[in-house]
Design an enzyme around this catalytic site. Structure first.
Site, PDB file in Angstrom:
ATOM      1  N   LYS A  26       0.948  -1.291  -0.034  1.00  0.00           N
ATOM      2  CA  LYS A  26       0.064  -0.207  -0.231  1.00  0.00           C
ATOM      3  C   LYS A  26       1.072   1.204  -0.076  1.00  0.00           C
ATOM      4  O   LYS A  26       1.460   1.586   1.146  1.00  0.00           O
ATOM      5  CB  LYS A  26      -0.987   0.099   1.060  1.00  0.00           C
ATOM      6  CG  LYS A  26      -1.808   1.197   1.020  1.00  0.00           C
ATOM      7  CD  LYS A  26      -2.171   1.760   2.331  1.00  0.00           C
ATOM      8  CE  LYS A  26      -1.505   3.067   2.755  1.00  0.00           C
ATOM      9  NZ  LYS A  26      -1.609   4.278   1.953  1.00  0.00           N
ATOM     10  N   GLU A  43      10.453   2.011  10.198  1.00  0.00           N
ATOM     11  CA  GLU A  43      11.632   2.826   9.868  1.00  0.00           C
ATOM     12  C   GLU A  43      10.658   4.309  10.015  1.00  0.00           C
ATOM     13  O   GLU A  43      10.002   4.608   9.222  1.00  0.00           O
ATOM     14  CB  GLU A  43      11.935   2.577   8.360  1.00  0.00           C
ATOM     15  CG  GLU A  43      13.384   3.064   8.351  1.00  0.00           C
ATOM     16  CD  GLU A  43      13.411   4.555   7.596  1.00  0.00           C
ATOM     17  OE1 GLU A  43      13.559   5.672   8.371  1.00  0.00           O
ATOM     18  OE2 GLU A  43      13.240   4.455   6.529  1.00  0.00           O
ATOM     19  N   CYS A  56      14.148  11.041   5.945  1.00  0.00           N
ATOM     20  CA  CYS A  56      14.166  10.758   7.364  1.00  0.00           C
ATOM     21  C   CYS A  56      15.791  10.985   7.944  1.00  0.00           C
ATOM     22  O   CYS A  56      15.687  11.028   8.967  1.00  0.00           O
ATOM     23  CB  CYS A  56      13.387   9.442   7.751  1.00  0.00           C
ATOM     24  SG  CYS A  56      13.865   8.315   6.377  1.00  0.00           S
ATOM     25  N   GLU A  83      11.227  16.428  14.263  1.00  0.00           N
ATOM     26  CA  GLU A  83      11.373  16.312  13.016  1.00  0.00           C
ATOM     27  C   GLU A  83      10.480  17.341  12.039  1.00  0.00           C
ATOM     28  O   GLU A  83       9.523  17.221  12.258  1.00  0.00           O
ATOM     29  CB  GLU A  83      10.918  14.798  12.533  1.00  0.00           C
ATOM     30  CG  GLU A  83      11.545  14.493  11.161  1.00  0.00           C
ATOM     31  CD  GLU A  83      11.368  13.078  10.604  1.00  0.00           C
ATOM     32  OE1 GLU A  83      10.157  12.585  10.879  1.00  0.00           O
ATOM     33  OE2 GLU A  83      12.118  12.325  10.111  1.00  0.00           O
TER      34      GLU A  83
END
Ligand code: ADP
Length: 472
Positions: free
Chosen positions: A170, A245, A279, A378
């Site tokens: 997906k 992750e 990331c 982040e």
């Protein structure tokens, strides 16, 4: 217009059982470039069934057969090069050069590396008194984000195929078209029916459905920490193995003896590449206090080498992926100013002349304290925080003062010092100076950056169970 209102289940493109669709926007033009259908739980069930049916034979294929399959995929992926590059530029907004040298290249390397790692992989090991066998984990559900449409998909799929695990993918709703090309590649090279299934849809329906599905054995997810937490909770109900992750707030430590110009360029490159939507990007640059002025000047000098603008026109920094992401980044820049960080370049608002498209000014904050929100959370945009340190111990302490541990970077000349810092950073991957990319090297995070490792042989291990046989 790319209208892909079908899913790929059991080796065929099939109509969605639902009627809902979603528009895909080009972030550089804000125009609709196509639609996808939003799958239902029924679509997902069909895909899971197809994967289950494919499992007995696929898991028993030989290593050589799977190596050959991965090599054919890599070759066909190469044939689709131009299409992949332009598709990613249109759906993600990454400049053509980045789509080619980063996105296209990473996908290609994951397939060819998986073939290489598989060739050397040992599935049966004899030990004193017992034999260890590594067997496919079963059916894997893969949920991927929008920032690397061929990197995260390819590393997961290549590893699963190498391990003999059928999958359901997906992809992110914002960038689904690169995954459509991958599906066409698998179809063309004859990946067996049911081994690869694509179900498009929302995180709430298909993503949630994958993580809670009783017939899925393993979920590999890349994305935000908040969604990772939901997936882990969901997966716990069926004791499903998860690989996550997640985010990062990686440090780039500039040592006293580093070349300031090179270090500034590397730091700016981190926030410029993919518009900082990476990331593992270094977003906290740690410099010796004595280097502050010199570093500021170097940043201002190198910034013009990273022009912002139309991704199809030779620029280096494209727009952010969506209006939502643009708003998030704006609010972090505001927060940085409110908290007292000093704006060296950039700031809120769109760059001059770029009113259409989700463009952001590359922004560098000086005098950042590691306790500030912009140093802890982040941001996922072209925003750099510069912090100063007075001793290596302090640099290491600041580097590790974060809930994340995905990556770290060290620049300098003294080999001993470089190694000392690299081994002290609590993160899954540390890069010294301009070390080359290595697709055999494990990738993944410590702490809240995730669970598990991808890429190369470590990636293959994720899709395997270990069986011990005694008296064999
Ligand atoms: P972002 O907020 O930047 O889109 P996410 O982590 O939410 O990042 O998205 C990464 C992937 O996770 C996407 O494919 C998204 O559809 C999916 N996703 C979102 N919510 C969920 C959920 N509750 N369960 C599983 N997957 C989800």
């Amino acid at each position: 217009m790319r209208n892909y209102e079908k899913h790929y289940i059991n080796g065929e493109w099939v109509e969605s059982t639902g009627s809902e669709t979603e528009e895909v926007i080009n972030p550089a033009t804000e125009e609709v470039i196509g639609t996808i259908s939003l799958g239902t739980k029924e679509d997902l069930d069909k895909a899971v069934q197809a994967a289950r049916d494919a499992f007995p034979s696929f898991s028993q294929t030989t290593k050589e057969e799977r190596v050959e399959m991965l090599e054919k995929i890599a070759a066909e992926y190469e044939n689709r090069k131009q299409d992949i590059i332009e598709t990613i530029t249109d759906e993600l907004g990454s400049p053509l050069e980045v789509s080619e040298n980063v996105h296209f290249m990473m996908g290609y390397n994951h397939f060819s590396q998986a073939a290489e790692s598989l060739r050397k992989f040992s599935f049966v090991e004899e030990h004193d008194g017992h034999t260890r066998m590594k067997e496919s984990i079963g059916v894997s559900g893969l949920i991927t984000p929008w920032n690397f449409p061929t990197n995260q998909t390819s590393t997961k799929i290549a590893s699963a195929f190498a391990a003999g695990s059928p999958v359901i993918l997906k992809p992110a709703e914002q960038t689904p078209f690169a995954a459509i090309i991958l599906t066409e590649i698998f179809d063309k090279v004859g990946v067996p029916k049911g081994v690869f299934n694509l179900v498009n849809g929302t995180g709430d329906v298909i993503g949630d459905g994958i993580s809670s599905h009783p017939d899925i054995d393993f979920v590999s997810f890349t994305g935000s920490g908040a969604t990772g937490e939901k997936i882990m909770k969901n997966a716990s109900e069926t004791i499903k193995k998860v690989a996550l992750e997640l985010g990062g707030k990686s440090p780039l430590v500039v040592l006293e003896d580093a070349d300031v110009e090179e270090a500034a360029k590397a730091a700016v490159n981190h926030i410029a590449t993919n518009s900082g939507q990476v990331c593992s990007a270094a977003t906290r640059t740690l410099i010796p206090s004595s280097m502050k002025e010199e570093f500021e000047e170097a940043v201002q000098r190198v910034l013009p080498e990273f022009p912002v603008g139309d991704p199809r026109e030779g620029n280096i920094v494209g727009p952010l992926v969506s209006e939502k992401q643009w708003n998030t980044v704006q609010s972090y820049i505001e927060k940085g100013e409110e908290e007292g960080a000093r704006l060296l370049v950039g700031g809120t608002g769109k760059p001059e002349g770029l009113e259409k498209g989700y463009y952001v000014k590359p922004t560098v904050f000086m005098d950042v304290d590691n306790g500030m929100t912009i140093a802890q959370e982040e941001i996922f945009g072209p925003v750099m925080c510069v912090l100063t340190y007075d001793s290596i111990e302090e640099a290491i302490e600041i580097s590790n003062d974060t809930v994340y541990g995905l990556a770290g970077y060290v620049y300098g000349k003294d080999q001993e010092e470089l190694r000392r810092v690299a081994s002290s950073i609590r993160a899954g991957r540390v890069k010294i100076n301009d070390a080359e990319a290595d697709f055999a090297a494990p990738f993944g995070g410590y702490k809240q950056s995730g669970i598990g490792r991808e890429w190369g042989d470590f990636g293959i291990e994720e899709y395997l169970e270990v069986k011990t046989v005694l008296g064999y």
